[in-house]
Write a protein that holds these residues in place. Structure first.
Motif, PDB file in Angstrom:
ATOM      1  N   GLY A   1      16.841  -1.531  35.477  1.00  0.00           N
ATOM      2  CA  GLY A   1      17.244  -2.832  34.969  1.00  0.00           C
ATOM      3  C   GLY A   1      16.398  -3.922  35.586  1.00  0.00           C
ATOM      4  N   GLY A   2      16.362  -5.066  34.940  1.00  0.00           N
ATOM      5  CA  GLY A   2      15.570  -6.167  35.479  1.00  0.00           C
ATOM      6  C   GLY A   2      14.959  -6.997  34.376  1.00  0.00           C
ATOM      7  N   ASN A   3      14.307  -8.075  34.780  1.00  0.00           N
ATOM      8  CA  ASN A   3      13.762  -9.036  33.832  1.00  0.00           C
ATOM      9  C   ASN A   3      12.270  -8.873  33.579  1.00  0.00           C
ATOM     10  OD1 ASN A   3      16.300 -10.364  33.569  1.00  0.00           O
ATOM     11  ND2 ASN A   3      15.929 -11.404  35.521  1.00  0.00           N
ATOM     12  N   GLY A   4      11.702  -7.759  34.009  1.00  0.00           N
ATOM     13  CA  GLY A   4      10.310  -7.476  33.734  1.00  0.00           C
ATOM     14  C   GLY A   4       9.365  -8.147  34.696  1.00  0.00           C
ATOM     15  N   PRO A   5       8.073  -7.951  34.470  1.00  0.00           N
ATOM     16  CA  PRO A   5       7.453  -7.263  33.335  1.00  0.00           C
ATOM     17  C   PRO A   5       7.784  -5.771  33.297  1.00  0.00           C
ATOM     18  CG  PRO A   5       5.825  -7.730  35.007  1.00  0.00           C
ATOM     19  CD  PRO A   5       7.069  -8.412  35.441  1.00  0.00           C
ATOM     20  N   TYR A   6       7.476  -5.141  32.170  1.00  0.00           N
ATOM     21  CA  TYR A   6       7.895  -3.774  31.914  1.00  0.00           C
ATOM     22  C   TYR A   6       6.706  -2.836  31.716  1.00  0.00           C
ATOM     23  CZ  TYR A   6      12.175  -6.350  30.876  1.00  0.00           C
ATOM     24  OH  TYR A   6      13.249  -7.194  30.957  1.00  0.00           O
ATOM     25  N   ILE A   7       6.911  -1.580  32.061  1.00  0.00           N
ATOM     26  CA  ILE A   7       5.924  -0.546  31.752  1.00  0.00           C
ATOM     27  C   ILE A   7       6.289   0.046  30.395  1.00  0.00           C
ATOM     28  CG2 ILE A   7       4.981   1.701  32.402  1.00  0.00           C
ATOM     29  CD1 ILE A   7       5.236   0.940  35.291  1.00  0.00           C
ATOM     30  N   LYS A   8       5.419  -0.132  29.403  1.00  0.00           N
ATOM     31  CA  LYS A   8       5.722   0.292  28.032  1.00  0.00           C
ATOM     32  C   LYS A   8       5.106   1.643  27.675  1.00  0.00           C
ATOM     33  CE  LYS A   8       7.182  -2.409  25.153  1.00  0.00           C
ATOM     34  NZ  LYS A   8       6.738  -3.755  24.719  1.00  0.00           N
ATOM     35  N   TYR A   9       3.846   1.859  28.109  1.00  0.00           N
ATOM     36  CA  TYR A   9       3.131   3.092  27.785  1.00  0.00           C
ATOM     37  C   TYR A   9       2.406   3.611  29.031  1.00  0.00           C
ATOM     38  CZ  TYR A   9       3.425   1.295  22.955  1.00  0.00           C
ATOM     39  OH  TYR A   9       3.851   0.791  21.748  1.00  0.00           O
ATOM     40  N   VAL A  10       2.196   4.918  29.037  1.00  0.00           N
ATOM     41  CA  VAL A  10       1.363   5.573  30.054  1.00  0.00           C
ATOM     42  C   VAL A  10       0.446   6.550  29.335  1.00  0.00           C
ATOM     43  CG1 VAL A  10       1.393   7.338  31.849  1.00  0.00           C
ATOM     44  CG2 VAL A  10       2.900   5.366  32.041  1.00  0.00           C
ATOM     45  N   THR A  11      -0.839   6.444  29.584  1.00  0.00           N
ATOM     46  CA  THR A  11      -1.791   7.428  29.075  1.00  0.00           C
ATOM     47  C   THR A  11      -2.365   8.184  30.261  1.00  0.00           C
ATOM     48  OG1 THR A  11      -2.358   6.058  27.164  1.00  0.00           O
ATOM     49  CG2 THR A  11      -3.890   7.828  27.749  1.00  0.00           C
ATOM     50  N   THR A  12      -2.062   9.467  30.328  1.00  0.00           N
ATOM     51  CA  THR A  12      -2.481  10.306  31.446  1.00  0.00           C
ATOM     52  C   THR A  12      -3.870  10.867  31.182  1.00  0.00           C
ATOM     53  OG1 THR A  12      -0.171  10.919  31.805  1.00  0.00           O
ATOM     54  CG2 THR A  12      -1.863  12.276  32.875  1.00  0.00           C
ATOM     55  N   GLY A  13      -4.748  10.695  32.152  1.00  0.00           N
ATOM     56  CA  GLY A  13      -6.108  11.173  31.987  1.00  0.00           C
ATOM     57  C   GLY A  13      -6.257  12.658  32.239  1.00  0.00           C
ATOM     58  N   LYS A  14      -7.395  13.176  31.843  1.00  0.00           N
ATOM     59  CA  LYS A  14      -7.736  14.553  32.186  1.00  0.00           C
ATOM     60  C   LYS A  14      -9.062  14.542  32.949  1.00  0.00           C
ATOM     61  CE  LYS A  14      -9.751  15.589  27.595  1.00  0.00           C
ATOM     62  NZ  LYS A  14      -9.423  14.354  26.875  1.00  0.00           N
ATOM     63  N   ILE A  15      -9.360  15.625  33.620  1.00  0.00           N
ATOM     64  CA  ILE A  15     -10.566  15.685  34.441  1.00  0.00           C
ATOM     65  C   ILE A  15     -11.810  15.636  33.558  1.00  0.00           C
ATOM     66  CG2 ILE A  15     -11.936  17.112  36.005  1.00  0.00           C
ATOM     67  CD1 ILE A  15      -9.567  15.958  37.395  1.00  0.00           C
ATOM     68  N   ILE A  16     -12.698  14.700  33.879  1.00  0.00           N
ATOM     69  CA  ILE A  16     -13.994  14.582  33.207  1.00  0.00           C
ATOM     70  C   ILE A  16     -15.074  14.672  34.285  1.00  0.00           C
ATOM     71  CG2 ILE A  16     -15.501  13.142  31.794  1.00  0.00           C
ATOM     72  CD1 ILE A  16     -13.023  14.081  30.288  1.00  0.00           C
ATOM     73  N   ASP A  17     -15.973  15.607  34.143  1.00  0.00           N
ATOM     74  CA  ASP A  17     -17.062  15.787  35.113  1.00  0.00           C
ATOM     75  C   ASP A  17     -18.392  15.605  34.391  1.00  0.00           C
ATOM     76  OD1 ASP A  17     -18.960  16.670  36.970  1.00  0.00           O
ATOM     77  OD2 ASP A  17     -17.592  18.138  37.839  1.00  0.00           O
ATOM     78  N   ALA A  18     -19.071  14.495  34.713  1.00  0.00           N
ATOM     79  CA  ALA A  18     -20.344  14.183  34.050  1.00  0.00           C
ATOM     80  C   ALA A  18     -21.526  14.852  34.739  1.00  0.00           C
ATOM     81  CB  ALA A  18     -20.543  12.675  34.030  1.00  0.00           C
ATOM     82  N   GLY A  19     -21.267  15.680  35.743  1.00  0.00           N
ATOM     83  CA  GLY A  19     -22.333  16.397  36.426  1.00  0.00           C
ATOM     84  C   GLY A  19     -23.012  15.616  37.537  1.00  0.00           C
ATOM     85  N   ILE A  20     -22.474  14.445  37.883  1.00  0.00           N
ATOM     86  CA  ILE A  20     -23.064  13.609  38.925  1.00  0.00           C
ATOM     87  C   ILE A  20     -22.691  14.151  40.302  1.00  0.00           C
ATOM     88  CG2 ILE A  20     -23.011  11.305  39.980  1.00  0.00           C
ATOM     89  CD1 ILE A  20     -22.721  10.197  37.138  1.00  0.00           C
ATOM     90  N   LYS A  21     -23.669  14.236  41.200  1.00  0.00           N
ATOM     91  CA  LYS A  21     -23.458  14.766  42.542  1.00  0.00           C
ATOM     92  C   LYS A  21     -23.664  13.725  43.636  1.00  0.00           C
ATOM     93  CE  LYS A  21     -24.772  19.495  41.274  1.00  0.00           C
ATOM     94  NZ  LYS A  21     -25.612  20.662  41.615  1.00  0.00           N
ATOM     95  N   ASP A  22     -24.080  12.542  43.254  1.00  0.00           N
ATOM     96  CA  ASP A  22     -24.377  11.491  44.222  1.00  0.00           C
ATOM     97  C   ASP A  22     -23.105  10.767  44.634  1.00  0.00           C
ATOM     98  OD1 ASP A  22     -25.367   9.441  45.744  1.00  0.00           O
ATOM     99  OD2 ASP A  22     -26.608   8.539  44.178  1.00  0.00           O
ATOM    100  N   VAL A  23     -22.633  11.016  45.861  1.00  0.00           N
ATOM    101  CA  VAL A  23     -21.386  10.395  46.329  1.00  0.00           C
ATOM    102  C   VAL A  23     -21.567   8.910  46.635  1.00  0.00           C
ATOM    103  CG1 VAL A  23     -20.411  12.532  47.222  1.00  0.00           C
ATOM    104  CG2 VAL A  23     -21.852  11.119  48.706  1.00  0.00           C
ATOM    105  N   ASN A  24     -22.793   8.440  46.570  1.00  0.00           N
ATOM    106  CA  ASN A  24     -23.048   7.012  46.751  1.00  0.00           C
ATOM    107  C   ASN A  24     -23.119   6.272  45.423  1.00  0.00           C
ATOM    108  OD1 ASN A  24     -23.461   6.778  49.735  1.00  0.00           O
ATOM    109  ND2 ASN A  24     -25.026   8.313  49.288  1.00  0.00           N
ATOM    110  N   ASN A  25     -22.693   6.939  44.346  1.00  0.00           N
ATOM    111  CA  ASN A  25     -22.672   6.306  43.028  1.00  0.00           C
ATOM    112  C   ASN A  25     -21.375   6.661  42.306  1.00  0.00           C
ATOM    113  OD1 ASN A  25     -23.355   4.907  40.750  1.00  0.00           O
ATOM    114  ND2 ASN A  25     -25.197   6.069  40.290  1.00  0.00           N
ATOM    115  N   MET A  26     -20.262   6.267  42.916  1.00  0.00           N
ATOM    116  CA  MET A  26     -18.949   6.605  42.380  1.00  0.00           C
ATOM    117  C   MET A  26     -18.686   5.950  41.030  1.00  0.00           C
ATOM    118  SD  MET A  26     -17.178   8.655  44.375  1.00  0.00           S
ATOM    119  CE  MET A  26     -18.711   9.542  44.205  1.00  0.00           C
ATOM    120  N   GLY A  27     -19.215   4.739  40.827  1.00  0.00           N
ATOM    121  CA  GLY A  27     -18.976   4.062  39.555  1.00  0.00           C
ATOM    122  C   GLY A  27     -19.502   4.842  38.375  1.00  0.00           C
TER     123      GLY A  27
END
Length: 339
Positions: A178-204
């Motif tokens: 209960g409460g006056n919001g704001p409210y969480i309306k939707y959740v989209t759960t991600g799945k693992i995506i691996d682009a093959g990047i190995k450089d830990v200094n390029n997280m973005g």
């Protein structure tokens, strides 16, 4: 029958949980950044009177959780579940803070995606009728993460320009039936995506494809478009990841430039704070969400926001063994109105 599911990866809540309380704690560097006025507590130093950086992070998360509960007008005894995590091995910052608070506890490791992972699961628990009040939290600390994932600070190694600065801080959100919001309306759960990047200094660059995948499924599952949101904000992609997301989404037919930004871009001043590609860490999206985003919703600047934290699920062991970096992103719709 899963009557609350939409499309492939999205949940629509029948009784959207209300965000009843929230709180943020950040370190001095974050307090010197562009969003300083939105943070509830800015530490004078990274140790906060503790014997180690790890103990400082434990204290940050503990105090942040208790303050968010108090901010919502409740006590610890009113909370049914604590759902939280951090970046450290065996999520020790969270486990040790939970030891002090004594709330039934689910510990999460989603790397930098932990804030929206905790919000997602907390909202499902509340909407499902399993709890009335759930506290969701995440923390990180520049110094604890550096010596676990990279080098001891005393080593003084030179950081690459593609590297990001782990945010020192914690954010906590109190969800209620209960409460006056704001409210969480939707959740989209991600799945693992691996682009093959190995450089830990390029997280973005590593995390951006996971963000794009989750965004695409979110728009398709709900049948909405970017302009339906006042703000779409990812977490922890920084300047490089943000631009990759914009480019990849444009190729898919979505123009995000007018409403999209990233928490790792907003929390630091790239030109004056020497953070290279921007911010990262669990606390990056946790602090920006519980500070800037929710306070601007309360003030009326935003009515509908999509917050999407991203995480790189690697470890020092996997990197040393030559593995690429698996990544994930979870998206949560925050709406000022329940209906």
């Amino acid at each position: 029958m899963a009557v609350k599911r939409l499309g492939t990866q999205t949940v629509k809540f029948g009784n959207p949980p209300s965000i009843k309380g929230f709180y943020t704690i950040v370190g001095p560097k974050e307090g010197d950044g562009p969003l300083s006025k939105y943070f509830d507590l800015i530490l004078a130093d990274d140790l906060w009177g503790q014997e180690s950086w790890e103990k400082a992070e434990i204290k940050m998360q503990e105090e942040c959780i208790k303050a968010a509960i108090n901010n919502g007008g409740l006590t610890v005894n009113d909370i049914n579940y604590l759902i939280a995590g951090d970046l450290l091995n065996q999520i020790i910052a969270t486990g040790y803070s939970a030891r002090q608070i004594s709330i039934p506890f689910f510990g999460l490791y989603g790397a930098c995606s932990t804030m929206t992972e905790s919000l997602s699961l907390g909202a499902m628990i509340v909407d499902g009728g399993f709890a009335d009040n759930v506290i969701c939290s995440a923390s990180s600390h520049f110094s604890t993460a550096e010596r676990q994932f990279r080098f001891p600070l005393e080593y003084g190694n030179q950081r690459k320009f593609s590297s990001q600065w782990t945010v020192t801080g914690s954010g906590a959100t109190l969800l209620a039936s209960g409460g006056n919001g704001p409210y969480i309306k939707y959740v989209t759960t991600g799945k693992i995506i691996d682009a093959g990047i190995k450089d830990v200094n390029n997280m973005g660059a590593a995390m951006a494809p996971a963000a794009v995948d989750t965004l695409l499924y979110h728009f398709r599952d709900i049948g909405c478009k970017p302009s339906d949101y006042d703000l779409i904000i990812s977490g922890d992609l920084g300047h490089i990841g943000k631009e990759i997301v914009i480019d990849m989404m444009k190729r898919e037919g979505y123009d995000l430039r007018s409403m999209y930004t990233d928490a790792g871009v907003e929390i630091f001043d790239k030109d004056t704070q020497d953070t290279h590609a921007g911010g990262s860490g669990c606390a990056c999206s946790a602090a920006v969400f519980n500070g800037y985003v929710l306070k601007e919703i309360k003030k009326g600047k935003f009515n509908r926001v999509l917050i999407m934290s991203t995480g790189a699920l690697h470890s020092t062991t996997s990197v040393q063994q030559g593995e690429s970096i698996p990544c994930i992103a979870h998206a949560v719709t925050i709406d000022k109105k329940r209906e």
